[in-house]
Design an enzyme around this catalytic site. Structure first.
Site, mmCIF file in Angstrom:
data_model
loop_
_atom_site.group_PDB
_atom_site.id
_atom_site.type_symbol
_atom_site.label_atom_id
_atom_site.label_comp_id
_atom_site.label_asym_id
_atom_site.label_seq_id
_atom_site.Cartn_x
_atom_site.Cartn_y
_atom_site.Cartn_z
ATOM 1 N N CYS A 56 -33.277 3.387 32.264
ATOM 2 C CA CYS A 56 -32.642 4.703 32.191
ATOM 3 C C CYS A 56 -33.705 5.795 32.317
ATOM 4 C CB CYS A 56 -31.898 4.848 30.869
ATOM 5 S SG CYS A 56 -31.169 6.488 30.609
ATOM 6 N N CYS A 59 -35.071 9.017 29.139
ATOM 7 C CA CYS A 59 -36.193 9.058 28.189
ATOM 8 C C CYS A 59 -37.429 8.438 28.825
ATOM 9 C CB CYS A 59 -35.863 8.291 26.908
ATOM 10 S SG CYS A 59 -34.528 9.002 25.924
ATOM 11 N N PHE A 264 -32.769 38.119 29.432
ATOM 12 C CA PHE A 264 -32.212 36.795 29.751
ATOM 13 C C PHE A 264 -31.440 36.302 28.522
ATOM 14 C CE2 PHE A 264 -36.289 37.426 31.856
ATOM 15 C CZ PHE A 264 -35.964 37.266 33.203
ATOM 16 N N CYS A 361 -39.055 27.180 28.232
ATOM 17 C CA CYS A 361 -38.777 25.755 28.415
ATOM 18 C C CYS A 361 -39.716 25.138 29.438
ATOM 19 C CB CYS A 361 -37.317 25.545 28.825
ATOM 20 S SG CYS A 361 -36.843 26.411 30.339
#
Length: 403
Positions: A56, A59, A264, A361
């Protein structure tokens, strides 16, 4: 001479790196690597909690213990700052989100002759990993994995389907993309699915944009005790824990500032907190380019007694100018991953502005913007690394600049 190499650090994409610079997948500091490339686990290498780890792509670091995860998040942020010649006056404790806390995710599904495959994609591939469980997702999202798989298997189209899940006040908001409803039976089945699984809202994009087909009551998200209408597909911080911490930092750092520009602003994640937790006379300008988010923020701001003024403004094409910014005691900004180069340049040129809280981020774009602030006379006073996406290489931060 030893034929083993020592893993000394983690690279940005999660690979272990030896003292000679060799990158080794699924290795962490303290591991050793044999001459044949075999990883010998060390003290910081743990058994991944999820059986899907390794295939997957959701992660990258489940094999790393808490200390290693914390160091990875910390170092990514600090190294980004140092790369621009910046050093924080104070580095606060690194935040790691807990397990089963992520309240939004985009999954993918495909109908097969045996039913459907549903989950995240493999790393670097379009192949889907069949998810039976996920230690990252909030339990309210995880419980839908099985019912969603059955629904797609019975009524889904051929080809890939995107499934966007978000947790709002009323429950799970589900958006299906590339999902044409073939006839009345499929339409009725979608409504039955929404009702039987107590969805807060179901939107379906059949190729002409998202249409709401189920919403028993208006979907909202509560931001600092203020219920705000939540547009379909609206941005939310990934975990409530990280949101609460970043909001608390911003409110503390902006102290007695009485006029604040929130740039923002989105739905008002920071604006409503700043207006409600600061001096009684504090006012906040909330500027946002996305019209649906702006309108949701504006509607709720009417209940703040004039303390929040929401404006619709594209800050990439039309950033606030120094003459406008000089009216404010402080600015908070939380831009997309690309950063806010144009707006940051105007902030640096605003001679009367003395305090900036920058939530990011993306440490790389943040560091680039931070260097512009530094050239404008700002100093990096406080910095907190944030690992909001647990076991991921995605790293965030909240920072305070002063001059």
């Amino acid at each position: 001479m030893s034929d083993h190499s020592q893993i000394v650090r983690l690279a940005a994409k999660g690979d272990g790196v030896t003292d000679s610079g060799q990158h080794v997948a699924l290795a962490v500091p303290g591991d050793t690597v044999t001459a044949h490339g075999e990883v010998v686990p060390g003290a910081h290498h743990i058994e991944p909690p999820c059986p899907h780890f390794g295939t997957c792509g959701g992660c990258q670091l489940q094999h790393a213990d808490e200390e290693t995860l914390r160091n990875f998040v910390h170092d990514r942020v600090i190294n980004a700052a140092k790369g621009q010649g910046l050093e924080a006056g104070e580095v606060l404790d690194t935040h790691l989100s807990p397990t089963n806390a992520r309240r939004r995710a985009t999954l993918h599904a495909m109908r097969t002759h045996k039913g459907a495959v549903l989950g995240f994609r493999e790393g670097g591939s379009h192949r889907l990993v069949h998810l039976d469980e996920c230690p990252v997702l909030h339990p309210d999202l995880t419980r839908l994995l099985g019912p969603l798989r059955d629904f797609v298997g019975s009524h889904g189209p051929k080809g890939n389907v995107n499934l966007a899940l978000s947790l709002c006040d009323q429950g799970v908001d589900l958006g299906l993309e590339h999902f044409p409803l073939d006839g009345l039976e499929a339409t009725e089945a979608s409504l039955d699915f929404a009702r039987d699984n107590a969805l807060a809202r179901l939107t379906i994009d059949q190729g002409y944009g998202a249409e709401t087909v189920w919403e028993p009551e208006p979907a909202t998200v509560t931001l600092s005790r203020m219920p705000v209408a939540m547009p379909a597909g609206a941005f939310l911080q990934a975990t409530a824990e990280a949101e609460a911490l970043m909001v608390a930092d911003a409110c503390e750092w902006l102290g007695e500032a009485r006029l604040v520009a929130d740039l923002f602003a989105g739905l008002g994640t920071f604006a409503f907190a700043l207006a409600g937790k600061g001096p009684s006379s504090r006012k906040v300008l909330a500027a946002e380019a996305d019209q649906t988010a702006h309108l949701a923020c504006k509607a709720s701001s009417a209940r703040m007694g004039g303390k929040v003024l929401a404006i619709h403004r594209d800050l990439f094409r039309n950033p606030l100018q120094p003459s406008e910014l000089d009216r404010f005691d402080a600015v908070l900004l939380d831009p997309p991953r690309a950063g806010a180069r144009a707006q940051i340049a105007e902030i640096a040129a605003a001679s009367g502005l003395e305090r900036v809280v920058y939530v990011s981020c993306n440490p790389s774009s943040w560091a680039r913007d931070a260097a512009i602030l530094a050239a404008g006379g700002f100093k990096l006073a406080k910095l907190r690394p944030v690992g909001q996406f647990r076991w991921s290489t995605h790293v965030e931060l909240v920072s305070l600049f002063e001059r």
